[in-house]
Design a protein around this motif. Sequence first.
Motif, mmCIF file in Angstrom:
data_model
loop_
_atom_site.group_PDB
_atom_site.id
_atom_site.type_symbol
_atom_site.label_atom_id
_atom_site.label_comp_id
_atom_site.label_asym_id
_atom_site.label_seq_id
_atom_site.Cartn_x
_atom_site.Cartn_y
_atom_site.Cartn_z
ATOM 1 N N HIS A 250 12.241 105.513 -1.348
ATOM 2 C CA HIS A 250 12.333 106.521 -0.278
ATOM 3 C C HIS A 250 13.204 107.703 -0.714
ATOM 4 C CE1 HIS A 250 10.118 104.964 3.116
ATOM 5 N NE2 HIS A 250 10.693 103.770 3.020
ATOM 6 N N SER A 251 14.236 107.409 -1.503
ATOM 7 C CA SER A 251 15.180 108.469 -1.881
ATOM 8 C C SER A 251 14.730 109.266 -3.098
ATOM 9 C CB SER A 251 16.556 107.862 -2.171
ATOM 10 O OG SER A 251 16.490 107.011 -3.314
ATOM 11 N N SER A 252 13.705 108.782 -3.787
ATOM 12 C CA SER A 252 13.241 109.453 -5.003
ATOM 13 C C SER A 252 11.919 110.162 -4.740
ATOM 14 C CB SER A 252 13.055 108.424 -6.121
ATOM 15 O OG SER A 252 12.438 109.005 -7.241
ATOM 16 N N ASP A 253 11.746 111.302 -5.402
ATOM 17 C CA ASP A 253 10.460 111.991 -5.285
ATOM 18 C C ASP A 253 9.623 111.831 -6.551
ATOM 19 O OD1 ASP A 253 11.952 113.497 -7.010
ATOM 20 O OD2 ASP A 253 11.795 115.381 -5.887
ATOM 21 N N LYS A 254 10.089 110.980 -7.468
ATOM 22 C CA LYS A 254 9.383 110.776 -8.723
ATOM 23 C C LYS A 254 8.191 109.845 -8.532
ATOM 24 C CE LYS A 254 9.852 109.284 -13.501
ATOM 25 N NZ LYS A 254 10.750 108.941 -14.629
ATOM 26 N N VAL A 255 7.106 110.128 -9.240
ATOM 27 C CA VAL A 255 5.948 109.249 -9.275
ATOM 28 C C VAL A 255 5.991 108.488 -10.599
ATOM 29 C CG1 VAL A 255 3.436 109.090 -9.290
ATOM 30 C CG2 VAL A 255 4.561 110.764 -7.809
ATOM 31 N N PHE A 256 6.112 107.169 -10.513
ATOM 32 C CA PHE A 256 6.198 106.338 -11.711
ATOM 33 C C PHE A 256 4.806 105.921 -12.168
ATOM 34 C CE2 PHE A 256 10.279 105.956 -9.653
ATOM 35 C CZ PHE A 256 11.187 105.929 -10.713
ATOM 36 N N ASP A 257 4.690 105.628 -13.456
ATOM 37 C CA ASP A 257 3.414 105.112 -13.954
ATOM 38 C C ASP A 257 3.139 103.733 -13.371
ATOM 39 O OD1 ASP A 257 2.778 107.295 -15.728
ATOM 40 O OD2 ASP A 257 4.354 106.560 -17.066
ATOM 41 N N PHE A 258 4.212 102.941 -13.217
ATOM 42 C CA PHE A 258 4.065 101.583 -12.684
ATOM 43 C C PHE A 258 5.200 101.277 -11.715
ATOM 44 C CE2 PHE A 258 2.063 101.527 -16.846
ATOM 45 C CZ PHE A 258 0.884 100.833 -16.628
ATOM 46 N N ILE A 259 4.859 100.551 -10.668
ATOM 47 C CA ILE A 259 5.857 99.916 -9.806
ATOM 48 C C ILE A 259 5.601 98.425 -9.879
ATOM 49 C CG2 ILE A 259 6.638 99.538 -7.439
ATOM 50 C CD1 ILE A 259 6.058 102.420 -6.824
ATOM 51 N N TYR A 260 6.665 97.678 -10.131
ATOM 52 C CA TYR A 260 6.564 96.227 -10.198
ATOM 53 C C TYR A 260 7.390 95.639 -9.060
ATOM 54 C CZ TYR A 260 6.916 91.434 -11.996
ATOM 55 O OH TYR A 260 6.864 90.074 -12.136
ATOM 56 N N ILE A 261 6.837 94.629 -8.398
ATOM 57 C CA ILE A 261 7.542 94.022 -7.274
ATOM 58 C C ILE A 261 7.252 92.528 -7.235
ATOM 59 C CG2 ILE A 261 5.647 94.697 -5.722
ATOM 60 C CD1 ILE A 261 7.746 94.830 -3.465
#
Length: 392
Positions: free
Chosen positions: A151-162
């Motif tokens: 929520h606090s970041s505006d960066k788009v990552f190549d991958f999100i892992y959860i």
Amino acid sequence: MNQAILKPEVQNFLRDHIQASPASIALGKSPFPDVSAPELAEQLDGMKRAQKKLPQWFNTTNIYYPGLLGLEQSSSSLTGAYKRGLINVGSSIVDITGGFGVDDYYFAQRAQQVIHCERNASLSRIAEHNAKQLGVTNIQFFPNDGIGYLHSSDKVFDFIYIDPSRRVKQQKVFRLSDCEPDVVMHGPLLKQRGKTVLIKAAPLLDIQAAVHELSGVTDVHIISVHNECKELLFVLRNNPTNAITFHCVALSNKTSDILRFNEEQEKTSQPVFDNPGRYLYEPDAALLKAGCFKYTAVHFNLSKLHQHTHLYTSETFKEGFIGRCFEVIKVETYSDFKKNKNSTQGNVSTRNFPLKPQELKKKHKIKDGGDQYLFFCTGPQEQLLVLFCRKR
């Protein structure tokens, strides 16, 4: 973290007592004034578990182990190394439930940037310390809530892992929407901040139910280790294809086998049904969990014993099967087996059979163990069979 645990004399003590029981260490007196007996026991327990599950950690000096839950919920070296192959070289990835940091260690070997978020500040510090001991320099550690970080970041990552927690208020949950964080509710945020989303789930999860819960699933990886299903991995993208690819992944210390298929291939496959031939094939747990029953027969050019008996057979041996292979020594009908009343020894398995292994062993006085394998199953003419086999 108790830094005194990292003193050479404490680490040497743990190595010297690697064969000891953690319970006995916990009940004894600690030889160190700044490290308690329960702390020693916890470190010893973690070290012993890592010896098989995480040999890289076990063989590295000054690794700090968390409590039991932190290790139980972490990936193993084998599954972590497999998931490393799903990450593009030079990519960016944020792990919003970083935990002990095993997956991030492997992601860091391919990704340029890895962000490790863990709301348990103590566990975050442990993971950061261990990364330094393991020689990893491209992981940034944030002792914060991962969803809050997105929520606090505006960066788009190549991958999100959860890897959402399957324990809520000390109780195990089995639906993705019941886990913490709720990946179903946060789905729009995850896909907004990640080009590809990787969701790890427990092996007991219903795959089809999870696919319906989630949006944009393109791939499902069903991962087994030594023929035991260990985890599911759902891959979500913003431009999903119509057909989901299922990856049945069978890992061991020596091999890595993968069978890929889609629902249409499984649906349209038309296996041949036949009586047991010279060889019998028992599919790996990953194939069974994926529901790859008909396509397995067609792909490996095998006959199936029965629509609901997930065992396969052939007269000539087929190389490359993902699972266990046996040579059939003798086939009896179950009625003849009951009449003979001969005491026997063997490893009992059942497939599509009215009685369970324990019931059969008790009823027929079958002793466990030995080189013989007994498969109690239903054959192509609905007959109950007993297959006497030996491992190939």
